[in-house]
Scaffold this active site. Structure first.
Site, PDB file in Angstrom:
ATOM      1  N   HIS A   1       0.846  -1.196   0.000  1.00  0.00           N
ATOM      2  CA  HIS A   1       0.000   0.000   0.000  1.00  0.00           C
ATOM      3  C   HIS A   1       0.874   1.236   0.000  1.00  0.00           C
ATOM      4  O   HIS A   1       1.946   1.265   0.603  1.00  0.00           O
ATOM      5  CB  HIS A   1      -1.014   0.011   1.145  1.00  0.00           C
TER       6      HIS A   1
ATOM      7  N   GLU B   1      -4.895   2.330   2.786  1.00  0.00           N
ATOM      8  CA  GLU B   1      -4.874   1.207   3.736  1.00  0.00           C
ATOM      9  C   GLU B   1      -4.971   1.693   5.169  1.00  0.00           C
ATOM     10  O   GLU B   1      -5.637   1.071   6.006  1.00  0.00           O
ATOM     11  CB  GLU B   1      -3.582   0.394   3.532  1.00  0.00           C
ATOM     12  N   GLU B   2      -4.309   2.800   5.454  1.00  0.00           N
ATOM     13  CA  GLU B   2      -4.198   3.263   6.839  1.00  0.00           C
ATOM     14  C   GLU B   2      -5.504   3.807   7.415  1.00  0.00           C
ATOM     15  O   GLU B   2      -5.581   4.110   8.599  1.00  0.00           O
ATOM     16  CB  GLU B   2      -3.105   4.333   6.952  1.00  0.00           C
TER      17      GLU B   2
ATOM     18  N   HIS C   1       4.204   3.669  12.970  1.00  0.00           N
ATOM     19  CA  HIS C   1       3.315   4.823  13.104  1.00  0.00           C
ATOM     20  C   HIS C   1       3.950   5.912  13.969  1.00  0.00           C
ATOM     21  O   HIS C   1       3.327   6.469  14.869  1.00  0.00           O
ATOM     22  CB  HIS C   1       1.945   4.404  13.646  1.00  0.00           C
TER      23      HIS C   1
ATOM     24  N   ASP D   1       3.406  -6.023   3.309  1.00  0.00           N
ATOM     25  CA  ASP D   1       3.208  -4.944   4.278  1.00  0.00           C
ATOM     26  C   ASP D   1       4.295  -5.000   5.344  1.00  0.00           C
ATOM     27  O   ASP D   1       5.329  -5.648   5.167  1.00  0.00           O
ATOM     28  CB  ASP D   1       1.818  -5.063   4.903  1.00  0.00           C
TER      29      ASP D   1
ATOM     30  N   ASP E   1       6.365   1.870   6.688  1.00  0.00           N
ATOM     31  CA  ASP E   1       4.989   1.377   6.562  1.00  0.00           C
ATOM     32  C   ASP E   1       4.244   2.327   5.619  1.00  0.00           C
ATOM     33  O   ASP E   1       3.778   3.380   6.041  1.00  0.00           O
ATOM     34  CB  ASP E   1       4.331   1.354   7.942  1.00  0.00           C
TER      35      ASP E   1
END
Length: 360
Positions: free
Chosen positions: A65, A212-213, A323, A235, A180
């Site tokens: 993604h 995606e997030e 994140h 991922d 990510d």
């Protein structure tokens, strides 16, 4: 394999939050245009390079993604400070005192810093609690709303962390934002390169979904567009090798190989496909880690329920400090993920896919 440092730097330093992935999409196309038969793009912006090894072979979707966690301008105060909403999952403590860049609608990049009340004015009780995200703002050096608007900043503009991707002190550990999931995009690039150079027995779609997030949204439309026979989400996953982490929270270690996701909050991996992947890893002596992530998910969670059900699995690169503005990977995990995924492609054909589907 040789590490393509330029590719990794370019992919991580380019900016692209959910709903604003244009820069990443264009970079992916630039990096893969010589490896593909054509590009296939869905209505939300997901992009896949199609490479046909065998027109009669099974359709295989390998999907990373593009989007990273970030922020979006929501308000400009009269005094020239910028309020924002989060795009993706953030913990407020890692947002404080960070450099960021705001990308305006015309592509101009405005640098700023996140701020809040200093600890000197907080009560003893307030200092014990995480700051509320609504109390954090961005300072770009303006003194009024008019100053900010003259810079070209408007509500809806993308905000991303500002950091240079680099190797940590001559070690195999690589520091940057957006691993990510730009590391998954890098795997998708390498898969297309391998398909072009080595050949295969499938109709391959390798690329990246959007959004995606914010709920695995892009994967839904991509799966409906491609209609693959099997799918692999490329991922990242949580590393558990830092102080304070327990095996119950995460037990993967950097440098020990890609994670084969058995179970997460979005899906249980397809048994036949999981057995196939593990058998290939063992056959080629590729290190890997079984991983359970009850608190997260990947695009495979949306893909596997599309159409009449698509056998799916997620293969992920472990990442420290997910994140946040400063995440860390191990280069060997990336290399071994590429080894595993390309070895999978080499052995996929009509017969092996039929066997995978029967093993449910």
């Amino acid at each position: 394999m040789e590490l393509n440092k330029e590719l990794l730097v370019n992919l991580t330093e380019v900016n692209g939050i959910a709903g604003n992935e244009t820069q990443v999409r264009e970079l992916f196309k630039k990096e893969t245009e010589s490896y593909v038969d054509e590009f296939v793009q869905d209505g939300l912006g997901g992009i896949f390079g199609k490479h046909t090894g065998n027109e009669a072979g099974p359709k295989v979707l390998m999907a990373a993604h593009m989007d990273e966690v970030g922020f979006m301008v929501s308000e400009i105060t009269d005094k020239g400070f910028i309020k924002f909403v989060t795009i993706g999952g953030w913990w407020s403590q890692v947002v404080l005192a960070q450099e960021v860049v705001i990308t305006t609608r015309d592509g101009k990049e405005i640098e700023g810093v996140t701020g809040s009340k200093p600890p000197h004015v907080l009560t003893a009780e307030a200092r014990k609690k995480p700051i509320d995200m609504k109390d954090i703002f961005i300072d770009v050096g303006g003194q009024s709303k008019e100053d900010i608007e003259k810079m070209g900043i408007r509500p809806g503009d993308m905000i991303t962390p500002l950091i240079k991707t680099r190797r940590l002190n001559d070690t195999p550990f690589l520091l940057g934002k957006a691993w990510d999931n730009r590391i998954g995009v890098a795997v998708a690039v390498e898969v297309l390169k391998h398909a072009k150079e080595k050949g295969h027995q499938t109709v391959l779609y390798s690329g990246a979904n959007v959004q995606e997030e914010v709920g695995l949204r892009g994967a839904k439309v991509a799966a409906n567009l491609v209609q693959p026979d099997i799918a692999i989400a490329l991922d990242t996953g949580t590393a558990g090798d830092t102080p304070g982490m327990t095996k119950a929270e995460a037990d993967s270690e950097l440098g020990k190989g890609p994670q084969v996701i058995v179970f997460d909050a979005s899906m249980i991996s397809h048994k036949g496909l999981r057995d196939f992947v593990v058998n290939i890893a063992e056959k080629h002596d590729i290190p890997f880690q079984y991983t359970f992530i009850p608190g997260g998910g990947t695009d495979a969670g949306s893909i596997h329920t599309a159409q009449a059900g698509i056998p799916s699995i997620a293969i992920t690169v472990p990442v420290r400090y997910l994140h946040s503005t400063t995440s860390v990977i191990h280069e060997d995990d990336f290399k071994n993920t590429v080894r595993l995924v390309t070895a999978i492609l080499d052995e996929l054909n009509t017969e092996t896919v039929a066997t995978i589907k029967e093993n449910v």
